[in-house]
Design a protein around this motif. Sequence first.
Motif, short mmCIF file in Angstrom:
data_model
loop_
_atom_site.label_atom_id
_atom_site.label_comp_id
_atom_site.label_asym_id
_atom_site.label_seq_id
_atom_site.Cartn_x
_atom_site.Cartn_y
_atom_site.Cartn_z
N GLY A 139 0.83 -1.17 -0.19
CA GLY A 139 -0.10 -0.10 -0.03
C GLY A 139 0.79 1.18 0.08
N ARG A 140 2.13 1.21 0.11
CA ARG A 140 2.97 2.32 0.21
C ARG A 140 4.07 2.45 -0.87
N PHE A 141 4.68 1.27 -1.14
CA PHE A 141 5.35 0.86 -2.18
C PHE A 141 4.79 0.09 -3.45
N THR A 142 5.56 0.63 -4.64
CA THR A 142 5.08 0.17 -5.88
C THR A 142 6.22 -0.35 -6.73
N ILE A 143 6.40 -1.68 -7.24
CA ILE A 143 7.44 -2.02 -7.82
C ILE A 143 7.03 -2.03 -9.41
N SER A 144 7.93 -1.65 -10.31
CA SER A 144 7.59 -1.54 -11.74
C SER A 144 8.87 -1.89 -12.47
N ARG A 145 8.62 -2.00 -13.76
CA ARG A 145 9.82 -2.06 -14.69
C ARG A 145 9.51 -1.93 -16.30
N ASP A 146 10.26 -1.42 -16.94
CA ASP A 146 10.57 -1.02 -18.24
C ASP A 146 11.28 -1.83 -19.10
N MET B 104 14.33 -1.31 -13.67
CA MET B 104 13.40 -1.57 -12.65
C MET B 104 13.08 -0.50 -11.74
N TYR B 105 11.99 -0.19 -11.12
CA TYR B 105 11.88 0.75 -10.34
C TYR B 105 11.08 0.55 -9.01
N LEU B 106 11.44 1.20 -7.81
CA LEU B 106 10.57 1.09 -6.72
C LEU B 106 10.21 2.48 -6.15
N GLN B 107 8.86 2.85 -6.44
CA GLN B 107 8.25 4.13 -5.93
C GLN B 107 7.81 3.86 -4.28
N MET B 108 8.56 4.66 -3.62
CA MET B 108 8.21 4.67 -2.19
C MET B 108 7.35 5.97 -1.54
N ASN B 109 6.40 5.73 -1.28
CA ASN B 109 5.51 6.65 -0.58
C ASN B 109 5.16 6.45 0.82
N SER B 110 4.98 7.52 1.62
CA SER B 110 4.61 7.44 2.93
C SER B 110 5.70 6.86 3.76
N LEU B 111 6.92 7.29 3.54
CA LEU B 111 8.06 6.66 4.08
C LEU B 111 8.15 6.79 5.64
#
Length: 126
Positions: free
Chosen positions: A66-73, A79-86
Amino acid sequence: QVQLVESGGGLVQGGGSLRLSCAASGRTFSSYAMGWFRQTPGKEREFVAAISRSGGTTDYADSVKGRFTISRDNAKNTMYLQMNSLKPEDTAVYYCAAQIASWLVTKARDWEYDNWGQGTQVTVSS
């Protein structure tokens, strides 16, 4: 073999956001299932998130759901890791990892990975 380089770490206040990147070179990026792990001094490496070769299957540790999102291109070999509400407890060195796998498989255990980046420090202040 694939070479992995993480970037995007830094110092952020609690509640803030960061986006980590993992750039891959060498073998075909789309052949690899990918993952993010983190480690703090004196503790074992901890699973954070994983993504399949296709990007269609993901897995998260309960602590980051619910806070982090993994993705890739796959076109950009990244690859990415979007980290919110740290939170301060997210402070760690973050590592990306890669392992050849079947198309929809994710891997959540560090011993399943043969290829690792050098890590990037994430520090969250309270």
